[in-house]
Design an enzyme around this catalytic site. Structure first.
Site, mmCIF file in Angstrom:
data_model
loop_
_atom_site.group_PDB
_atom_site.id
_atom_site.type_symbol
_atom_site.label_atom_id
_atom_site.label_comp_id
_atom_site.label_asym_id
_atom_site.label_seq_id
_atom_site.Cartn_x
_atom_site.Cartn_y
_atom_site.Cartn_z
ATOM 1 N N LYS A 60 28.001 70.442 51.045
ATOM 2 C CA LYS A 60 27.826 70.471 52.505
ATOM 3 C C LYS A 60 29.192 70.234 53.132
ATOM 4 O O LYS A 60 29.861 69.248 52.803
ATOM 5 C CB LYS A 60 26.854 69.386 52.954
ATOM 6 N N PRO A 104 32.624 66.399 43.331
ATOM 7 C CA PRO A 104 33.127 65.020 43.292
ATOM 8 C C PRO A 104 32.239 64.092 44.107
ATOM 9 O O PRO A 104 31.515 64.525 45.004
ATOM 10 C CB PRO A 104 34.529 65.141 43.905
ATOM 11 N N ALA A 109 31.451 60.618 46.491
ATOM 12 C CA ALA A 109 32.043 59.923 47.649
ATOM 13 C C ALA A 109 33.177 60.754 48.219
ATOM 14 O O ALA A 109 34.277 60.267 48.456
ATOM 15 C CB ALA A 109 32.525 58.520 47.263
ATOM 16 N N GLY A 119 28.713 65.740 50.786
ATOM 17 C CA GLY A 119 27.268 65.576 50.625
ATOM 18 C C GLY A 119 26.718 65.859 49.252
ATOM 19 O O GLY A 119 25.570 66.298 49.139
ATOM 20 N N GLY A 120 27.484 65.603 48.205
ATOM 21 C CA GLY A 120 27.000 65.912 46.866
ATOM 22 C C GLY A 120 25.701 65.203 46.529
ATOM 23 O O GLY A 120 24.716 65.824 46.108
ATOM 24 N N SER A 166 23.602 63.743 48.607
ATOM 25 C CA SER A 166 22.551 64.137 49.551
ATOM 26 C C SER A 166 21.982 65.505 49.208
ATOM 27 O O SER A 166 20.770 65.731 49.301
ATOM 28 C CB SER A 166 23.119 64.160 50.978
ATOM 29 N N SER A 167 22.851 66.425 48.810
ATOM 30 C CA SER A 167 22.371 67.751 48.426
ATOM 31 C C SER A 167 21.533 67.680 47.152
ATOM 32 O O SER A 167 20.525 68.386 47.020
ATOM 33 C CB SER A 167 23.577 68.681 48.227
ATOM 34 N N ASP A 198 22.353 62.439 55.470
ATOM 35 C CA ASP A 198 22.692 63.852 55.279
ATOM 36 C C ASP A 198 21.610 64.637 54.542
ATOM 37 O O ASP A 198 21.731 65.860 54.409
ATOM 38 C CB ASP A 198 24.000 63.987 54.492
#
Length: 293
Positions: free
Chosen positions: A14, A99, A101, A105-106, A108-109, A141
């Site tokens: 995101k 990666p 933090a 949005g890793g 959250s996705s 997110d």
């Protein structure tokens, strides 16, 4: 996990093309207004139905993902379980490429992908109130990631606008391998409860934006979290400078709370050349040429 039996979902990065912080509510949450797009690159989540809820993780950035017990995939699944009672679940397997933090949005996705897979397995409609509530309970997110297409998100992330038609944006995503926790960035922003942040309001968004209109909008907007993130991680300034110095870079800006920065280019070939040049110069950075939509 046998691929033929598993349900599969993409969990794309995101990218906050814009991010205006309007203020901070009395409950402590910050009020945002952001144009969000999604990349063609991301994590992959598989669900093998049956048995107890579980999660395994592999992939290039799996080592950064932390303790599995606190992973957002499991948090989202449990949030939906709490709302639906009897819910078919199973074994999740996450291939982690983004990666952690990083302001894209890793997690959250990943959580949104888990909710989509459970919805598919249990015949839950995409607009089911329980699904939306579980997304909101899982993280700010997560709601905008449920249907990963360009949208405007506002409030504390709970308000998600309709799908927007954006021209594909040729982008290079760059993370200097520095984790910047979102709470630390908001703390560095320094807003107290009930305070507002000075700055122009986010411009209105049309349902469809032609390239020229999109460029005009991007040039008149900003990311209000960039300055506090730079104080916490000065290397972000180096990333921005490196992108801006590349041939054809029309805009470089931090995404979300950082430390990932995106550069936008007119063509795929320019973005690919920029990605290659950066990899040669900064082999320790995470660099990805992709399309944003």
């Amino acid at each position: 996990m046998p691929r033929s039996e598993a349900l599969v979902a993409r969990a794309p990065a995101k990218v906050n093309l814009t991010l205006h912080v309007l203020g901070r509510r009395e409950d402590g949450f910050h009020v945002l207004d952001s144009l969000v797009a999604f990349s063609g690159f991301g994590d992959t989540l598989r669900l093998l139905p049956g048995g107890a809820l579980s999660l395994s993780v592999d992939g290039p950035t799996a080592g950064e993902a932390g303790d599995i017990a606190g992973n957002l995939v499991l948090r989202a699944a449990r949030a939906l379980q709490q709302r639906r009672g009897a819910l078919r679940v199973g074994a999740f397997h996450l291939t982690k490429r983004l990666p952690v933090a990083a302001g894209i949005g890793g997690g959250s996705s990943d959580a949104a992908a888990a909710l989509r897979l459970l919805a598919r397995l249990n015949g839950i409609a995409p607009d089911d109130p329980d699904l939306i509530a579980a997304a909101r309970a899982s993280g700010s997110d997560v709601p905008v990631c449920l249907d990963p297409r360009a949208r405007r998100m506002s409030g504390a992330g709970e308000t998600v606008g309709p799908v927007l038609e954006l021209p594909p944006l040729c982008a290079v995503l760059v993370n200097p391998r520095v984790a910047v926790p979102t709470p630390d960035v908001f703390r560095a922003l320094g807003l107290g409860a009930g305070e507002s942040l000075a700055g122009n309001a986010h411009p209105p968004l049309a349902a469809a934006l032609a390239p020229a209109a999109l460029w005009t909008l991007l040039e008149s907007t900003r990311n209000d979290l960039e300055a506090p993130a730079l104080r916490l991680a000065p290397v972000i300034a180096e990333v921005l400078a490196a992108l801006r110095a590349l041939p054809g870079c029309r805009l470089a800006r931090m995404s979300g709370s950082g430390a990932t920065v995106f550069g936008l280019f007119d063509t795929r070939s320019l973005a690919a050349a920029a990605s290659g040049a950066l990899r040669r110069r900064f082999p320790g950075w995470w660099i990805c040429a992709t399309l944003l939509r």
